[in-house]
Design a protein around this motif. Structure first.
Motif, mmCIF file in Angstrom:
data_model
loop_
_atom_site.group_PDB
_atom_site.id
_atom_site.type_symbol
_atom_site.label_atom_id
_atom_site.label_comp_id
_atom_site.label_asym_id
_atom_site.label_seq_id
_atom_site.Cartn_x
_atom_site.Cartn_y
_atom_site.Cartn_z
ATOM 1 N N GLY A 53 0.809 -1.212 0.000
ATOM 2 C CA GLY A 53 0.000 0.000 0.000
ATOM 3 C C GLY A 53 0.840 1.259 0.000
ATOM 4 N N GLU A 54 1.985 1.230 0.715
ATOM 5 C CA GLU A 54 2.878 2.387 0.736
ATOM 6 C C GLU A 54 3.470 2.649 -0.644
ATOM 7 O OE1 GLU A 54 3.853 4.651 3.180
ATOM 8 O OE2 GLU A 54 2.070 3.840 4.158
ATOM 9 N N LEU A 55 3.912 1.593 -1.327
ATOM 10 C CA LEU A 55 4.443 1.735 -2.678
ATOM 11 C C LEU A 55 3.375 2.297 -3.609
ATOM 12 C CD1 LEU A 55 6.466 1.234 -4.999
ATOM 13 C CD2 LEU A 55 5.662 -1.144 -5.047
ATOM 14 N N ALA A 56 2.175 1.727 -3.565
ATOM 15 C CA ALA A 56 1.092 2.198 -4.429
ATOM 16 C C ALA A 56 0.755 3.659 -4.142
ATOM 17 C CB ALA A 56 -0.140 1.316 -4.256
ATOM 18 N N LYS A 57 0.749 4.027 -2.867
ATOM 19 C CA LYS A 57 0.439 5.405 -2.480
ATOM 20 C C LYS A 57 1.452 6.377 -3.058
ATOM 21 C CE LYS A 57 2.134 7.101 1.093
ATOM 22 N NZ LYS A 57 2.635 7.379 2.454
ATOM 23 N N ASP A 58 2.740 6.054 -2.937
ATOM 24 C CA ASP A 58 3.780 6.974 -3.388
ATOM 25 C C ASP A 58 3.783 7.122 -4.915
ATOM 26 O OD1 ASP A 58 4.604 7.429 -0.781
ATOM 27 O OD2 ASP A 58 6.045 5.778 -0.811
ATOM 28 N N VAL A 59 3.552 6.020 -5.623
ATOM 29 C CA VAL A 59 3.511 6.089 -7.089
ATOM 30 C C VAL A 59 2.250 6.818 -7.546
ATOM 31 C CG1 VAL A 59 3.295 4.709 -9.197
ATOM 32 C CG2 VAL A 59 4.957 4.059 -7.441
ATOM 33 N N ALA A 60 1.102 6.504 -6.949
ATOM 34 C CA ALA A 60 -0.149 7.164 -7.332
ATOM 35 C C ALA A 60 -0.095 8.664 -7.069
ATOM 36 C CB ALA A 60 -1.324 6.534 -6.579
ATOM 37 N N MET A 107 -3.236 -0.554 -7.032
ATOM 38 C CA MET A 107 -3.612 0.707 -7.666
ATOM 39 C C MET A 107 -4.793 0.483 -8.597
ATOM 40 S SD MET A 107 -0.046 2.633 -8.668
ATOM 41 C CE MET A 107 -0.936 4.012 -9.384
ATOM 42 N N ASP A 108 -5.709 1.441 -8.625
ATOM 43 C CA ASP A 108 -6.883 1.333 -9.487
ATOM 44 C C ASP A 108 -7.176 2.707 -10.096
ATOM 45 O OD1 ASP A 108 -9.132 0.460 -10.770
ATOM 46 O OD2 ASP A 108 -10.403 0.455 -8.988
ATOM 47 N N PRO A 109 -6.926 2.869 -11.411
ATOM 48 C CA PRO A 109 -6.274 1.917 -12.315
ATOM 49 C C PRO A 109 -4.759 1.987 -12.130
ATOM 50 C CG PRO A 109 -6.790 3.922 -13.516
ATOM 51 C CD PRO A 109 -7.357 4.106 -12.125
ATOM 52 N N PRO A 110 -4.029 0.934 -12.538
ATOM 53 C CA PRO A 110 -2.557 0.985 -12.457
ATOM 54 C C PRO A 110 -2.003 2.120 -13.309
ATOM 55 C CG PRO A 110 -3.319 -1.255 -12.843
ATOM 56 C CD PRO A 110 -4.513 -0.366 -13.034
ATOM 57 N N ALA A 111 -0.909 2.703 -12.890
ATOM 58 C CA ALA A 111 -0.250 3.783 -13.637
ATOM 59 C C ALA A 111 0.973 3.232 -14.362
ATOM 60 C CB ALA A 111 0.169 4.905 -12.688
ATOM 61 N N GLU A 112 1.231 3.762 -15.545
ATOM 62 C CA GLU A 112 2.447 3.407 -16.262
ATOM 63 C C GLU A 112 3.653 3.999 -15.536
ATOM 64 O OE1 GLU A 112 2.566 1.473 -18.843
ATOM 65 O OE2 GLU A 112 0.421 1.354 -19.293
ATOM 66 N N ALA A 139 -2.860 10.444 -17.805
ATOM 67 C CA ALA A 139 -4.154 10.837 -18.366
ATOM 68 C C ALA A 139 -5.231 9.828 -18.016
ATOM 69 C CB ALA A 139 -4.035 10.970 -19.883
ATOM 70 N N ARG A 140 -4.871 8.789 -17.257
ATOM 71 C CA ARG A 140 -5.825 7.741 -16.903
ATOM 72 C C ARG A 140 -6.296 7.850 -15.449
ATOM 73 N NH1 ARG A 140 -1.868 5.446 -20.146
ATOM 74 N NH2 ARG A 140 -2.628 4.426 -22.029
ATOM 75 N N GLY A 141 -5.920 8.935 -14.788
ATOM 76 C CA GLY A 141 -6.245 9.091 -13.385
ATOM 77 C C GLY A 141 -7.683 9.517 -13.164
ATOM 78 N N PRO A 142 -8.018 9.837 -11.900
ATOM 79 C CA PRO A 142 -7.113 9.759 -10.762
ATOM 80 C C PRO A 142 -6.883 8.309 -10.339
ATOM 81 C CG PRO A 142 -9.301 10.356 -10.011
ATOM 82 C CD PRO A 142 -9.358 10.336 -11.517
ATOM 83 N N HIS A 143 -5.688 8.056 -9.840
ATOM 84 C CA HIS A 143 -5.310 6.703 -9.426
ATOM 85 C C HIS A 143 -5.531 6.559 -7.922
ATOM 86 C CE1 HIS A 143 -3.403 5.831 -13.318
ATOM 87 N NE2 HIS A 143 -3.063 7.106 -13.286
ATOM 88 N N ALA A 144 -6.177 5.475 -7.556
ATOM 89 C CA ALA A 144 -6.485 5.225 -6.147
ATOM 90 C C ALA A 144 -5.630 4.098 -5.605
ATOM 91 C CB ALA A 144 -7.965 4.862 -5.988
ATOM 92 N N ASP A 153 -10.639 -4.766 1.958
ATOM 93 C CA ASP A 153 -11.634 -3.916 2.631
ATOM 94 C C ASP A 153 -12.334 -2.975 1.656
ATOM 95 O OD1 ASP A 153 -10.109 -1.549 2.289
ATOM 96 O OD2 ASP A 153 -9.127 -1.782 4.224
ATOM 97 N N GLY A 154 -11.812 -2.871 0.419
ATOM 98 C CA GLY A 154 -12.507 -2.130 -0.635
ATOM 99 C C GLY A 154 -12.391 -0.623 -0.565
ATOM 100 N N THR A 155 -11.657 -0.088 0.401
ATOM 101 C CA THR A 155 -11.522 1.358 0.535
ATOM 102 C C THR A 155 -10.625 1.925 -0.560
ATOM 103 O OG1 THR A 155 -11.739 1.137 2.923
ATOM 104 C CG2 THR A 155 -10.848 3.214 2.103
ATOM 105 N N LEU A 156 -11.010 3.085 -1.105
ATOM 106 C CA LEU A 156 -10.198 3.766 -2.114
ATOM 107 C C LEU A 156 -9.700 5.095 -1.558
ATOM 108 C CD1 LEU A 156 -12.320 3.249 -5.370
ATOM 109 C CD2 LEU A 156 -10.356 1.915 -4.605
#
Length: 447
Positions: A53-60, A107-112, A139-144, A153-156
């Motif tokens: 989650g930390e990795l996804a947060k920093d990239v998003a 990540m939803d959606p994943p970022a390049e 251009a595909r954001g926002p990324h959650a 838990d489904g939280t975004l």
């Protein structure tokens, strides 16, 4: 350019091209302080339970702002946000794979993004160094980020960079970001559709089976359509020595609405390409087909016309690289792009996919025949100049296309950006290995 500050600080063409010594020059440099475009982590992520989650947060957060670079292995001073020491850690292919899987999962959606290793000693068989993750604006954001502590838990949460810290969007910000992204995506999708249709119906191309490839930058660039630009464009393509094709691919040149046009001949050309002013580009070539036998069927009554998989892959690598270079260099677009490939048999009967791997006979190995098969994928425009990123993009693009034939992916390429040599027909080993050596792509020699 989203990483312009870092490139200047490193004095390098791209973050993945810099050396260990160049990264050490960031230490104690006040101009290298963390900000919206630069984030440092003193260690790699596998140190606590919620690292995915930390990795996804920093990239998003970087993707949702204006893009930037995440550097793992440089520790910053908490008071000044300036890097103060290096902490090289082991660099393995498994680490890169693990990070990619975590980003796709959380990540939803994943970022390049591009995950590069900067080794302290490149000759060390067990290298240690920095992990550099380049994240273009999306251009595909926002990324959650999915899940607070657990993806189930489904939280975004929608992070963004707020100077040198990470914050989360409120409901109003999320709504605005979704509306802006949807509007931009619809516009670029229309551009991609129009360019793909225009190249498909260009009367200069030969009739019959054809491969079409179109690329559109997600954040458009621009270049002038004028007499001086046309002369330079014509000379550049006339002099080009293209991978797998060689010289004299284009000999006739013209203009269309906000685009330059190139073709092998005036009529019934093997290759036709459109280069649009916003960085969009499209190319159509005659279908790489062969007469093939059914796999494992001794009673196969006759030859069946099929797509030759090795030729399809080589065409996509060569064309995708050239189109990306137009977008990144001529039109000065940066960040991400969307590519589409279509295998169209025209008025002929449906085709499968064939290979001559291990023998001189072409064997159909797809379980399904198709009249028209299309694949689409995102890519980093840095693929124009980086062979590994190009192979990654081509692998994703072809997988989406090949799945129409009941084939999970093009085995000649890996999604980590490598050439899988055993999956190629023997007659192509030398040419694809030479291309890989020229572009700096790793070649796997064992199945």
């Amino acid at each position: 350019m989203f990483d312009a500050r870092l490139r200047t600080l490193l004095n390098a063409a791209a973050p993945r091209k810099a050396t260990w010594a160049q990264y050490l020059a960031l230490i104690s440099n006040s101009n290298a302080a963390e900000s919206t475009d630069l984030d440092y982590k003193g260690r790699q992520y596998e140190r606590k339970p919620e690292w995915q989650g930390e990795l996804a947060k920093d990239v998003a957060a970087l993707a949702n702002t204006a893009g930037g670079t995440l550097i793992l292995g440089l520790e910053e001073d908490r008071a000044t946000s300036i890097p103060v020491r290096a902490n090289p850690e082991p660099l393995t292919d498994q680490l890169r794979k693990t990070y990619r899987e975590a980003l796709a999962w959380r990540m939803d959606p994943p970022a390049e993004c591009d995950i590069a290793f900067i080794a302290e000693d490149p000759a060390d068989p067990a290298p240690r160094g920095l992990v550099v993750i380049s994240v273009p604006p999306s251009a595909r954001g926002p990324h959650a980020v999915t899940g607070l502590k657990d993806v189930r838990d489904g939280t975004l949460r929608f992070p963004y960079r707020n100077d040198n810290t990470t914050s989360y969007m409120n409901l109003t910000q999320v709504k605005r970001a979704i509306a802006a992204s949807a509007s931009m995506a619809a516009g670029r999708h229309d551009v991609l559709d129009a360019a793909h249709q225009a190249i498909a119906t260009d009367g200069r191309g030969r009739p019959g089976p054809k491969l079409l490839l179109t690329l559109t930058p997600d954040l458009p660039g621009a270049f002038p359509i004028d007499a001086a630009g046309f002369r330079a464009f014509r000379q550049e393509l006339a002099d080009a020595d293209l991978p797998f094709y060689g010289r004299d691919v284009f000999r006739f040149f013209g203009v269309g609405p906000r685009r330059f046009i190139a073709s092998t001949g005036e009529f019934r050309s093997r290759h036709v390409a459109h280069f649009h002013a916003d960085g969009t580009a499209a190319w159509v070539t005659e279908g790489p087909q062969v007469a093939a036998f059914g796999a494992g069927d001794e009673a196969f009554p006759q030859h069946a016309r099929s797509w030759h998989s090795d030729h399809v892959v080589m065409n996509v690598l060569a064309i995708l690289q050239h189109l990306a270079r137009h977008s990144a260099s001529r039109a000065a677009a940066a960040g991400t792009a969307t590519a589409r490939v279509t295998l169209d048999v025209g008025n002929q009967r449906a085709c499968g996919i064939a290979s001559d791997r291990g023998s001189s006979a072409h064997i159909v190995f797809s379980s399904t025949e198709q009249q028209l098969a299309t694949g689409q994928a995102g890519l980093l425009l840095e693929a124009a100049h980086d062979g590994s990123l190009l192979v990654q993009a081509a692998a994703s693009l072809l997988a989406d296309c090949y799945q129409h034939f009941g084939v999970v992916e093009a085995e000649q390429l890996t999604h980590d950006g490598q050439i899988n040599l055993p999956a190629w027909g023997r007659r192509y080993h030398e040419i694809i290995a030479a291309w890989a050596a020229t572009t700096g792509v790793e070649v796997l020699t064992r199945a």
